[in-house]
Design a protein around this motif. Structure first.
Motif, PDB file in Angstrom:
ATOM      1  N   SER A 130      13.396  -8.584 -18.404  1.00 54.00           N
ATOM      2  CA  SER A 130      12.083  -8.789 -17.786  1.00 54.00           C
ATOM      3  C   SER A 130      12.174  -8.780 -16.270  1.00 54.00           C
ATOM      4  CB  SER A 130      11.484 -10.111 -18.271  1.00 54.00           C
ATOM      5  OG  SER A 130      12.331 -11.203 -17.958  1.00 54.00           O
ATOM      6  N   GLU A 131      13.268  -9.263 -15.700  1.00 55.37           N
ATOM      7  CA  GLU A 131      13.431  -9.242 -14.248  1.00 55.37           C
ATOM      8  C   GLU A 131      13.642  -7.822 -13.748  1.00 55.37           C
ATOM      9  OE1 GLU A 131      15.645 -12.994 -12.548  1.00 55.37           O
ATOM     10  OE2 GLU A 131      16.526 -12.449 -14.474  1.00 55.37           O
ATOM     11  N   ARG A 132      14.453  -7.045 -14.452  1.00 54.54           N
ATOM     12  CA  ARG A 132      14.664  -5.649 -14.039  1.00 54.54           C
ATOM     13  C   ARG A 132      13.351  -4.867 -14.081  1.00 54.54           C
ATOM     14  NH1 ARG A 132      19.605  -6.325 -17.005  1.00 54.54           N
ATOM     15  NH2 ARG A 132      18.652  -5.451 -18.872  1.00 54.54           N
ATOM     16  N   GLU A 133      12.567  -5.106 -15.134  1.00 55.08           N
ATOM     17  CA  GLU A 133      11.272  -4.436 -15.232  1.00 55.08           C
ATOM     18  C   GLU A 133      10.347  -4.884 -14.093  1.00 55.08           C
ATOM     19  OE1 GLU A 133       7.479  -3.946 -18.318  1.00 55.08           O
ATOM     20  OE2 GLU A 133       8.911  -5.593 -18.563  1.00 55.08           O
ATOM     21  N   ALA A 134      10.367  -6.175 -13.803  1.00 57.56           N
ATOM     22  CA  ALA A 134       9.490  -6.701 -12.755  1.00 57.56           C
ATOM     23  C   ALA A 134       9.831  -6.102 -11.396  1.00 57.56           C
ATOM     24  CB  ALA A 134       9.589  -8.223 -12.718  1.00 57.56           C
ATOM     25  N   LEU A 521       0.583 -18.488 -10.457  1.00 54.76           N
ATOM     26  CA  LEU A 521       0.755 -19.832  -9.926  1.00 54.76           C
ATOM     27  C   LEU A 521       2.125 -20.416 -10.237  1.00 54.76           C
ATOM     28  CD1 LEU A 521      -2.773 -21.301 -10.792  1.00 54.76           C
ATOM     29  CD2 LEU A 521      -1.950 -20.543  -8.559  1.00 54.76           C
ATOM     30  N   LEU A 522       2.932 -19.680 -10.996  1.00 59.39           N
ATOM     31  CA  LEU A 522       4.277 -20.146 -11.326  1.00 59.39           C
ATOM     32  C   LEU A 522       5.119 -20.421 -10.085  1.00 59.39           C
ATOM     33  CD1 LEU A 522       5.618 -18.082 -14.379  1.00 59.39           C
ATOM     34  CD2 LEU A 522       5.559 -20.569 -14.152  1.00 59.39           C
ATOM     35  N   TRP A 523       5.012 -19.584  -9.076  1.00 56.60           N
ATOM     36  CA  TRP A 523       5.903 -19.746  -7.923  1.00 56.60           C
ATOM     37  C   TRP A 523       5.527 -20.983  -7.104  1.00 56.60           C
ATOM     38  CZ3 TRP A 523       5.100 -19.295  -2.530  1.00 56.60           C
ATOM     39  CH2 TRP A 523       3.837 -18.858  -2.124  1.00 56.60           C
ATOM     40  N   GLN A 524       4.224 -21.301  -7.011  1.00 57.31           N
ATOM     41  CA  GLN A 524       3.852 -22.539  -6.333  1.00 57.31           C
ATOM     42  C   GLN A 524       4.300 -23.757  -7.131  1.00 57.31           C
ATOM     43  OE1 GLN A 524       1.564 -19.942  -6.684  1.00 57.31           O
ATOM     44  NE2 GLN A 524       0.158 -19.914  -4.952  1.00 57.31           N
ATOM     45  N   PHE A 525       4.178 -23.665  -8.459  1.00 56.60           N
ATOM     46  CA  PHE A 525       4.622 -24.761  -9.316  1.00 56.60           C
ATOM     47  C   PHE A 525       6.129 -24.966  -9.192  1.00 56.60           C
ATOM     48  CE2 PHE A 525       5.931 -26.353 -13.573  1.00 56.60           C
ATOM     49  CZ  PHE A 525       5.261 -27.570 -13.541  1.00 56.60           C
ATOM     50  N   THR A 526       6.874 -23.875  -9.193  1.00 57.47           N
ATOM     51  CA  THR A 526       8.329 -23.956  -9.044  1.00 57.47           C
ATOM     52  C   THR A 526       8.709 -24.560  -7.701  1.00 57.47           C
ATOM     53  OG1 THR A 526       8.593 -22.003 -10.453  1.00 57.47           O
ATOM     54  CG2 THR A 526      10.470 -22.618  -9.079  1.00 57.47           C
ATOM     55  N   ALA A 541       8.419 -24.087 -17.597  1.00 59.73           N
ATOM     56  CA  ALA A 541       7.244 -23.227 -17.435  1.00 59.73           C
ATOM     57  C   ALA A 541       7.636 -21.751 -17.391  1.00 59.73           C
ATOM     58  CB  ALA A 541       6.487 -23.616 -16.170  1.00 59.73           C
ATOM     59  N   VAL A 542       8.703 -21.433 -16.659  1.00 63.88           N
ATOM     60  CA  VAL A 542       9.144 -20.031 -16.565  1.00 63.88           C
ATOM     61  C   VAL A 542       9.606 -19.529 -17.923  1.00 63.88           C
ATOM     62  CG1 VAL A 542      10.880 -18.509 -15.563  1.00 63.88           C
ATOM     63  CG2 VAL A 542       9.722 -20.186 -14.113  1.00 63.88           C
ATOM     64  N   THR A 543      10.324 -20.349 -18.659  1.00 69.53           N
ATOM     65  CA  THR A 543      10.764 -19.963 -20.008  1.00 69.53           C
ATOM     66  C   THR A 543       9.570 -19.702 -20.908  1.00 69.53           C
ATOM     67  OG1 THR A 543      12.791 -21.258 -19.763  1.00 69.53           O
ATOM     68  CG2 THR A 543      12.118 -20.682 -22.000  1.00 69.53           C
ATOM     69  N   LEU A 544       8.537 -20.535 -20.772  1.00 74.33           N
ATOM     70  CA  LEU A 544       7.321 -20.347 -21.557  1.00 74.33           C
ATOM     71  C   LEU A 544       6.663 -19.015 -21.231  1.00 74.33           C
ATOM     72  CD1 LEU A 544       5.194 -21.589 -23.507  1.00 74.33           C
ATOM     73  CD2 LEU A 544       4.124 -22.623 -21.497  1.00 74.33           C
ATOM     74  N   ALA A 545       6.594 -18.671 -19.940  1.00 77.41           N
ATOM     75  CA  ALA A 545       5.964 -17.411 -19.538  1.00 77.41           C
ATOM     76  C   ALA A 545       6.768 -16.211 -20.002  1.00 77.41           C
ATOM     77  CB  ALA A 545       5.790 -17.378 -18.017  1.00 77.41           C
ATOM     78  N   GLU A 546       8.084 -16.320 -19.980  1.00 78.75           N
ATOM     79  CA  GLU A 546       8.948 -15.192 -20.343  1.00 78.75           C
ATOM     80  C   GLU A 546       8.773 -14.755 -21.793  1.00 78.75           C
ATOM     81  OE1 GLU A 546      12.856 -15.396 -17.428  1.00 78.75           O
ATOM     82  OE2 GLU A 546      12.816 -16.652 -19.220  1.00 78.75           O
ATOM     83  N   GLY A 580       5.079 -13.420  -8.606  1.00 79.58           N
ATOM     84  CA  GLY A 580       5.175 -14.849  -8.838  1.00 79.58           C
ATOM     85  C   GLY A 580       6.297 -15.207  -9.790  1.00 79.58           C
ATOM     86  N   TYR A 581       6.477 -14.379 -10.804  1.00 74.28           N
ATOM     87  CA  TYR A 581       7.574 -14.593 -11.756  1.00 74.28           C
ATOM     88  C   TYR A 581       8.926 -14.386 -11.079  1.00 74.28           C
ATOM     89  CZ  TYR A 581      10.869 -13.274 -15.444  1.00 74.28           C
ATOM     90  OH  TYR A 581      11.992 -13.171 -16.246  1.00 74.28           O
ATOM     91  N   LEU A 582       9.064 -13.305 -10.310  1.00 70.84           N
ATOM     92  CA  LEU A 582      10.345 -13.026  -9.645  1.00 70.84           C
ATOM     93  C   LEU A 582      10.697 -14.109  -8.628  1.00 70.84           C
ATOM     94  CD1 LEU A 582      10.057  -9.165  -9.029  1.00 70.84           C
ATOM     95  CD2 LEU A 582      11.611 -10.328 -10.599  1.00 70.84           C
ATOM     96  N   THR A 583       9.707 -14.544  -7.854  1.00 74.47           N
ATOM     97  CA  THR A 583       9.968 -15.593  -6.868  1.00 74.47           C
ATOM     98  C   THR A 583      10.386 -16.891  -7.540  1.00 74.47           C
ATOM     99  OG1 THR A 583       8.359 -14.586  -5.356  1.00 74.47           O
ATOM    100  CG2 THR A 583       8.955 -16.884  -4.952  1.00 74.47           C
ATOM    101  N   SER A 584       9.765 -17.208  -8.661  1.00 73.66           N
ATOM    102  CA  SER A 584      10.149 -18.414  -9.404  1.00 73.66           C
ATOM    103  C   SER A 584      11.590 -18.333  -9.881  1.00 73.66           C
ATOM    104  CB  SER A 584       9.210 -18.606 -10.606  1.00 73.66           C
ATOM    105  OG  SER A 584       7.885 -18.835 -10.189  1.00 73.66           O
ATOM    106  N   LYS A 585      11.972 -17.186 -10.393  1.00 76.36           N
ATOM    107  CA  LYS A 585      13.349 -17.020 -10.881  1.00 76.36           C
ATOM    108  C   LYS A 585      14.357 -17.161  -9.742  1.00 76.36           C
ATOM    109  CE  LYS A 585      14.525 -15.748 -14.534  1.00 76.36           C
ATOM    110  NZ  LYS A 585      14.972 -16.471 -15.749  1.00 76.36           N
ATOM    111  N   MET A 586      14.052 -16.570  -8.591  1.00 79.01           N
ATOM    112  CA  MET A 586      14.977 -16.655  -7.457  1.00 79.01           C
ATOM    113  C   MET A 586      15.058 -18.073  -6.897  1.00 79.01           C
ATOM    114  SD  MET A 586      14.604 -13.033  -5.397  1.00 79.01           S
ATOM    115  CE  MET A 586      12.836 -12.924  -5.426  1.00 79.01           C
ATOM    116  N   LEU A 587      13.952 -18.778  -6.906  1.00 74.96           N
ATOM    117  CA  LEU A 587      13.970 -20.163  -6.439  1.00 74.96           C
ATOM    118  C   LEU A 587      14.789 -21.046  -7.374  1.00 74.96           C
ATOM    119  CD1 LEU A 587      10.257 -20.614  -5.282  1.00 74.96           C
ATOM    120  CD2 LEU A 587      12.281 -20.780  -3.828  1.00 74.96           C
ATOM    121  N   LEU A 588      14.685 -20.819  -8.662  1.00 70.95           N
ATOM    122  CA  LEU A 588      15.464 -21.608  -9.616  1.00 70.95           C
ATOM    123  C   LEU A 588      16.946 -21.274  -9.521  1.00 70.95           C
ATOM    124  CD1 LEU A 588      13.087 -21.547 -12.733  1.00 70.95           C
ATOM    125  CD2 LEU A 588      13.637 -23.509 -11.272  1.00 70.95           C
TER     126      LEU A 588
END
Length: 632
Positions: A130-134, A521-526, A541-546, A580-588
């Motif tokens: 999913s990250e490669r696709e994003a 809004l995932l990245w603000q939450f993260t 939350a990220v796992t839920l979205a994935e 938002g998804y990619l930024t959340s993953k990088m922050l985690l």
């Protein structure tokens, strides 16, 4: 000790003898290890301008070595020179070293005193599918202007008519910009900041060139012959190809901005300028390219935005008064007045601008006004917007029609306004900041972005920030459910929906802005979770979205109370959903990076009160009575 000596030396050099309230320690970006003198050439620099950076982070941090043919306009990237003051060689008591391309070497502690050389190494792992696709989709969304990237389109949905989704929106681009900066790609963000600055609705001096073909096509927008105020940033812009000088054979590209004159409802985007300032600060902290902030045109742009926001009016409150639909919720949803989202972004932009404004005789009054407003705004939001079980019980027992200077129910709130859903919904632990506050009116709806950004910017107290995340945890099934996360809760339904939204067919109950679920809004939450030390909530939350987001083709939003359905009018391949998804993953992966985007608590703000300078007053300062509550 060294920093204190440097500050003292700077005051001597500049003849500064007043209080040092406005001169703060800002550790700027430094490399992971010491290096010999290095020449840094800004992106796209077309002159021989270069800057040498001291290897030991000493006082003389930026020294222009050669400048040929400097320019004053935004399309070029070299820093402006020629100032007579020491601002060019000493930046706000800051230690400077060579800028870094790798985001992992960036400042790990925001405004505090941890140097970058102690930053932890980034987590390196293989990207999941999913990250490669994003990343592939995000790069495909990039918009080019004159051969250079300037932003990303709102959506790339091949199944729908583009409408304005093929434009670059300022608020939508922010998560994309953060993702690119964390990846080490700063050119697109720099170009975006400079080109949107060009579009700012003001009239520059004659010596500053504007867009191409300005004589033939004006970008100053009006609605019924009325133009917006100076400093307004556009909601979006589009790259268009037009004939050159009326020729049918030669063409050129122009940027065509939308200040709201084409928007549904013709509402000006109040949040665009606030996001621009926030992104400008993030760019500098991540890349180390602080020369961009020091440019004359950029400093002018910051001041114009602030002047527009700080203009005196009829309001008695420090919060920003706006119309409905002037932010992410850009349709009629009953948020006119003083919505929390605007106040949180306003506070954050003021904090960011205070760091970036060049201190001189011409800016002292502006900095003073910023500090005044920050102090009043933080108290106002913390004291009057916060609700928990105890506060709601107090409101339930309010007396009304109090006419006095020491009234408890200052806004004349009627206890019957407490909605029935809130009585059973508010948890024993935790609470949140309400959506809006006006005379005789409290909007008790929970708005996610406003509460999350209040945590990120430290508008909320540490205790309140903990309470907001406790609310997310306790009410997970309501705010997250099948897809994170609700833009607001609960939805307007039945007669309330008909009256407040005007029977808006797009904002039906539990859809779009009216209780829809927005993955962006995932990245603000993260970011908020990492700041408070609760990354496990963000990971959940990220796992839920994935589980769904990639298979559902990255939709803009989800419908129904639990977010089970893709939104009925949601665009697919929505760029800020992807970013938002990619930024959340990088922050985690690298939680230390979160400190770059956040602001720490500033206890001095609560002590900076205009009442303290008054010789006499009919009333005592209301902050003294509430100081103990606000500081916790």
């Amino acid at each position: 000790m060294a920093a204190s000596n440097a500050r003292l030396l700077r005051r001597i050099l500049k003849g500064f003898t007043g209080p040092a309230r406005f001169y703060r320690n800002y550790y700027l970006c430094r490399p992971p290890e010491r290096r010999p003198f290095k020449v840094f050439r800004p992106v796209g620099d077309r002159t021989s301008c270069s800057c040498e950076f001291s290897p030991n982070g000493s006082l003389f941090s930026v020294i222009p070595s050669a400048v040929v043919g400097f320019r004053w306009f935004s399309t070029l990237s070299e820093p402006l020179t020629g100032e007579d003051s020491f601002e060019r060689i000493y930046v706000l008591d800051a230690k400077v070293d060579a800028p870094v391309a790798d985001a992992s070497a960036a400042d790990v502690d925001g405004d505090c005193d941890v140097p970058l050389s102690k930053a932890k190494a980034p987590v390196v792992r293989e990207l999941i599918e999913s990250e490669r696709e994003a990343w592939s989709l995000l790069k495909r969304a990039v918009v080019n202007y004159s051969g250079s990237p300037v932003g990303t389109v709102a959506a790339n949905d091949p199944t729908e008519v583009a409408l304005n989704y093929d434009q670059v929106f300022i608020r939508d681009f922010v998560p994309s910009a953060i993702a690119f900066l964390f990846k080490g790609d700063s050119e697109i963000v720099r170009n975006f900041l400079l080109h949107t600055l060009q579009l700012q609705s003001c009239t520059f001096p004659n010596s500053l060139p504007l867009l191409h073909s300005l004589d033939n096509q004006s970008w100053e927008k009006t609605v019924d012959c009325y133009s917006p105020g100076q400093g307004l940033m556009p909601a979006s812009f589009k790259v268009r190809t037009v004939p050159l000088d009326g020729s049918n054979e030669a063409f050129e590209e122009i940027l065509d901005p939308d200040f709201g004159e084409s928007a549904i409802g013709r509402v000006a985007p109040v949040d665009s300028g606030l996001w621009w300032i926030i992104l400008l600060r993030a760019y500098g902290k991540i890349t180390g390219d602080y020369a961009l902030q020091e440019r004359v045109d950029v400093q002018l742009g910051i001041r114009l935005i602030l002047n527009l926001c700080l203009t005196d009016g009829f309001d008695m409150f420090p919060s920003l008064l706006v119309t409905d639909g002037s932010c992410m919720i850009d349709r009629r949803m009953g948020i006119h007045g003083h919505p929390l989202e605007i106040q949180a972004l306003f506070y954050s932009a003021l904090r960011c601008a205070r760091e970036m404004i060049s201190i001189n005789d011409g800016s002292k009054n502006l900095v003073h006004a910023i500090n005044n407003r920050l102090s009043a705004l933080s108290f106002h939001i913390r004291e009057y917007y916060w609700v928990d079980m105890k506060k709601i019980n107090e409101i339930y027992r309010y007396k009304t029609e109090e006419y006095s200077y020491d009234a408890i129910n200052k806004f004349n709130i009627y206890p019957d306004q407490i909605p029935s859903w809130l009585v059973d919904w508010i948890p024993e632990r935790g609470g949140y900041l309400i959506g809006n506050l006006q005379p005789a009116h409290m909007d008790f709806r929970f708005f996610s972005l406003g509460n999350l950004w209040a945590i990120v910017s430290s508008l909320a107290t540490p205790k309140q920030a903990e309470g907001i995340l406790n609310l997310f945890e306790d009410k997970w099934d309501d705010l997250m459910a099948n897809m994170p996360l609700k833009i607001c809760y609960p939805a307007l339904e039945f007669e309330e929906w008909r009256i407040i939204t005007g029977s808006d067919p797009k904002n039906t109950p539990w859809s779009y802005h009216n209780g829809g679920s927005w993955p962006t809004l995932l990245w603000q939450f993260t970011l908020a979770c990492i700041k408070i030390g609760r990354p496990e909530l963000a990971e959940r939350a990220v796992t839920l979205a994935e589980k769904r987001i990639s298979n559902d083709k990255w939709p803009e939003y989800y419908d129904t109370r639990t977010g089970r359905f893709i939104g009925k009018q949601a665009r697919l391949y929505q760029t800020w959903t992807i970013a938002g998804y990619l930024t959340s993953k990088m922050l985690l992966d690298n939680p230390n990076m979160a400190a770059i985007l956040t602001c720490d608590e500033d206890l001095e703000l609560l002590e900076f009160c205009i009442c303290g300078r008054r010789k006499s007053s009919r009333t005592k300062c209301s902050r003294l009575a509430a100081r103990s509550q606000v500081l916790v």
